[in-house]
Design a protein around this motif. Structure first.
Motif, PDB file in Angstrom:
ATOM      1  N   GLU A 131       7.453  25.975  15.002  1.00 12.36           N
ATOM      2  CA  GLU A 131       8.406  25.198  14.299  1.00 12.36           C
ATOM      3  C   GLU A 131       9.333  26.437  13.303  1.00 12.36           C
ATOM      4  O   GLU A 131       9.150  26.441  12.138  1.00 12.36           O
ATOM      5  N   GLN A 164      13.964  23.971  20.519  1.00 10.09           N
ATOM      6  CA  GLN A 164      13.098  22.910  20.875  1.00 10.09           C
ATOM      7  C   GLN A 164      11.860  23.584  21.538  1.00 10.09           C
ATOM      8  O   GLN A 164      12.344  24.250  22.556  1.00 10.09           O
ATOM      9  N   SER A 202       4.442  26.677  25.944  1.00 12.06           N
ATOM     10  CA  SER A 202       5.161  26.410  24.887  1.00 12.06           C
ATOM     11  C   SER A 202       5.084  27.632  23.693  1.00 12.06           C
ATOM     12  O   SER A 202       3.964  28.141  23.635  1.00 12.06           O
ATOM     13  N   CYS A 223      17.184  24.945  25.046  1.00 11.55           N
ATOM     14  CA  CYS A 223      16.402  24.729  24.064  1.00 11.55           C
ATOM     15  C   CYS A 223      16.797  25.796  23.265  1.00 11.55           C
ATOM     16  O   CYS A 223      16.159  25.580  21.967  1.00 11.55           O
ATOM     17  N   GLU A 246      12.044  20.642  13.780  1.00  7.43           N
ATOM     18  CA  GLU A 246      11.300  20.297  15.085  1.00  7.43           C
ATOM     19  C   GLU A 246      10.367  19.151  14.789  1.00  7.43           C
ATOM     20  O   GLU A 246      10.088  18.248  15.397  1.00  7.43           O
ATOM     21  N   SER A 284      12.169  16.294  14.728  1.00  8.07           N
ATOM     22  CA  SER A 284      12.514  15.609  16.155  1.00  8.07           C
ATOM     23  C   SER A 284      11.449  15.110  16.764  1.00  8.07           C
ATOM     24  O   SER A 284      11.520  14.014  17.583  1.00  8.07           O
ATOM     25  N   CYS A 285      10.067  15.272  16.471  1.00  2.80           N
ATOM     26  CA  CYS A 285       9.018  14.660  16.896  1.00  2.80           C
ATOM     27  C   CYS A 285       8.957  12.945  16.631  1.00  2.80           C
ATOM     28  O   CYS A 285       8.526  12.177  17.480  1.00  2.80           O
ATOM     29  N   GLY A 343       5.915  15.330  20.502  1.00  2.17           N
ATOM     30  CA  GLY A 343       7.030  16.283  20.530  1.00  2.17           C
ATOM     31  C   GLY A 343       8.187  15.425  20.753  1.00  2.17           C
ATOM     32  O   GLY A 343       8.381  14.292  20.998  1.00  2.17           O
ATOM     33  N   ASN A 351      12.529  15.616  22.377  1.00  3.37           N
ATOM     34  CA  ASN A 351      13.454  16.704  23.147  1.00  3.37           C
ATOM     35  C   ASN A 351      14.570  17.199  22.580  1.00  3.37           C
ATOM     36  O   ASN A 351      14.931  17.101  21.452  1.00  3.37           O
ATOM     37  N   THR A 352      15.611  17.898  23.218  1.00  2.00           N
ATOM     38  CA  THR A 352      16.718  18.676  22.651  1.00  2.00           C
ATOM     39  C   THR A 352      17.523  17.558  22.193  1.00  2.00           C
ATOM     40  O   THR A 352      18.007  17.974  20.885  1.00  2.00           O
ATOM     41  N   ASP A 386      16.605  14.767  20.449  1.00  2.00           N
ATOM     42  CA  ASP A 386      16.111  14.443  19.301  1.00  2.00           C
ATOM     43  C   ASP A 386      16.216  15.652  18.232  1.00  2.00           C
ATOM     44  O   ASP A 386      16.480  15.466  17.023  1.00  2.00           O
ATOM     45  N   MET A 387      16.190  16.917  18.487  1.00  2.00           N
ATOM     46  CA  MET A 387      16.358  18.133  17.738  1.00  2.00           C
ATOM     47  C   MET A 387      17.745  18.192  17.212  1.00  2.00           C
ATOM     48  O   MET A 387      17.888  18.260  16.038  1.00  2.00           O
TER      49      MET A 387
END
Length: 424
Positions: free
Chosen positions: A69, A94, A105, A131, A147, A150-151, A318, A320-321, A323-324
């Motif tokens: 993060e 992301q 990751s 990302c 981050e 975004s989850c 998590g 996704n992009t 959401d970020m």
């Protein structure tokens, strides 16, 4: 170049290492990390070691940098990406790459790529998947917290509902519906709460349930129900379920007897999962958000309601992009404030111990500034620390935080980065 990072060498084996970063290739980007917030997922990774799905089996020979993060500044760009990224740009990313079916990751899987570091190298797959995100905001911590935000955004977007006789899933939480956030007074629950109250599609009722009265009191002071009702038109309740012999009955009573359209479960505890199931209304969607470490974890769920009331369960990990990007956008617009999650700050030298002891440390998010040497310090202890150590800098930080309702803020970060010793 030399870098420092907290790296995983094996289960329960985190070390603050100094090592040489290799030269970047034409397809990589060198970055300076400024901030990283510590996630409970990182704790799970640290205690499991190679038992974690994202950790490579030869981590003892090629230790993985912890932390996912994070935010900072781009330092050097390989020639294949110089059309889009430039030195000096602020960045965030992301981390849920899902690259070619792998679970690799940052913060789990890479020897030279992770957030608990002074510098790291972003590999080609991050840019290939779009990302790596340029960040235009003022404060680095807001990008770090995008981050975890975004989850929760992903959890809201992944919820679904149905209609009798129609084989279609209608995605997202129910507009104007009833939402319960169970075990929800911790950092991730408060992130979900600030999003629920300020997103475009909103519920009409939100209940935050927890058994920690101190956490509930803090949450209620940050989100005052009367103000929320006036400003957002949403009925908000904070309920300590430990005070009731039958917490499910109490929560259903607060819902008006219908149960809840959407329930987010933020603790991998069987009784909490069962409670979350028991309060679902017709066509209610339960998102089991909190990932367990026990591969055989199970809990009782009412399957009579699954059959006759169309209740259903799902899980997300998590975002996704998209959401970020939504998280960054809403933060920049001032619609959500991710700082409600933060209760502690510290330097890179505090990151390993903090990660390994995360469940034992009360409060919310622990925010690490990777170029500082500083013990982990609660925001509520800044003034006391300054007085005990006769350090005016901590007192000045306390003044800034207390003037901002006890929350971390851009002014506090800027003071921290300009007055505390930076290390390379």
């Amino acid at each position: 170049m030399k870098a420092k990072a907290v790296r995983l060498h094996g289960a329960n084996d985190l070390r603050l290492d100094e090592f040489e970063l290799p030269e970047i290739t034409d397809d990589e980007i060198l970055v300076k990390v400024v901030s990283d917030s510590i996630c409970m997922s990182t704790y799970k990774c640290a205690i499991l070691g190679t038992g974690h799905k994202r950790v490579h089996p030869d981590v003892a020979e090629h230790p993985a940098i912890m932390g996912h993060e994070f935010a900072g500044d781009i330092v050097k760009v390989g020639k294949n990406h110089q059309d889009k990224f430039k030195p000096g740009m602020k960045f965030t990313l992301q981390p849920a790459l899902n690259y070619k079916g792998t679970m690799w990751s940052p913060g789990y899987s890479y020897e030279f790529f992770g957030g608990d570091a002074t510098y790291c190298i972003i590999p080609s797959e991050v840019m290939e998947l779009n990302c790596l995100l340029e960040y235009h905001g003022r404060a680095y911590y807001e990008a770090s917290l995008a981050e975890p935000m975004s989850c929760s955004i992903g959890a809201f977007n992944a919820a679904y509902h149905t209609k009798m006789g129609v084989y279609t899933h209608y995605m997202g939480i129910k507009e104007g519906g009833k939402l319960a956030i169970v075990a929800g007074a911790g950092p991730m629950g408060l992130g979900a709460l600030t999003y629920a109250l300020n997103r475009d599609v909103r519920p009409s009722l939100v209940v935050v349930a927890d058994i920690n009265q101190e956490r509930l009191d803090r949450a209620a002071s940050l989100f005052q129900p009367e103000e929320i009702a006036k400003k957002n038109g949403i009925e908000l309740h904070f309920i300590n379920t430990a005070n009731y012999d039958d917490p499910a009955a109490e929560l259903i009573k607060v819902s008006g007897g219908t149960g809840y359209d959407d329930v987010l479960c933020y603790a991998p505890v069987p009784a909490v999962v069962t409670l979350s199931s028991d309060i679902l209304g017709r066509d209610g969607c339960l998102n089991f958000f909190a990932g367990p470490t026990d591969k055989k974890f199970s809990a009782t769920m009412n399957f009579y309601d699954v059959h006759y009331n169309s209740t259903h369960v799902m899980g997300t990990t998590g975002g996704n992009t998209d959401d970020m990007i939504e998280s960054l956008k809403l933060t920049a617009e001032g619609r959500i404030d991710p700082s409600v999650m933060v209760t502690h700050i510290g330097g890179l030298d505090a990151a390993a111990e903090t990660t390994l002891n995360l469940p034992k440390i009360p409060g919310g998010k622990k925010l690490i500034y990777t170029h500082l040497s500083m013990p982990l310090t609660a925001l509520t202890d800044l003034r006391k620390k300054g007085e005990e150590e006769k350090d005016e800098r901590f007192i000045a930080l306390a003044d800034i935080v207390e003037a901002n309702k006890g929350l971390w803020c851009p002014e506090a970060e800027e003071y921290l980065l300009s007055h505390f010793t930076q290390t390379e």
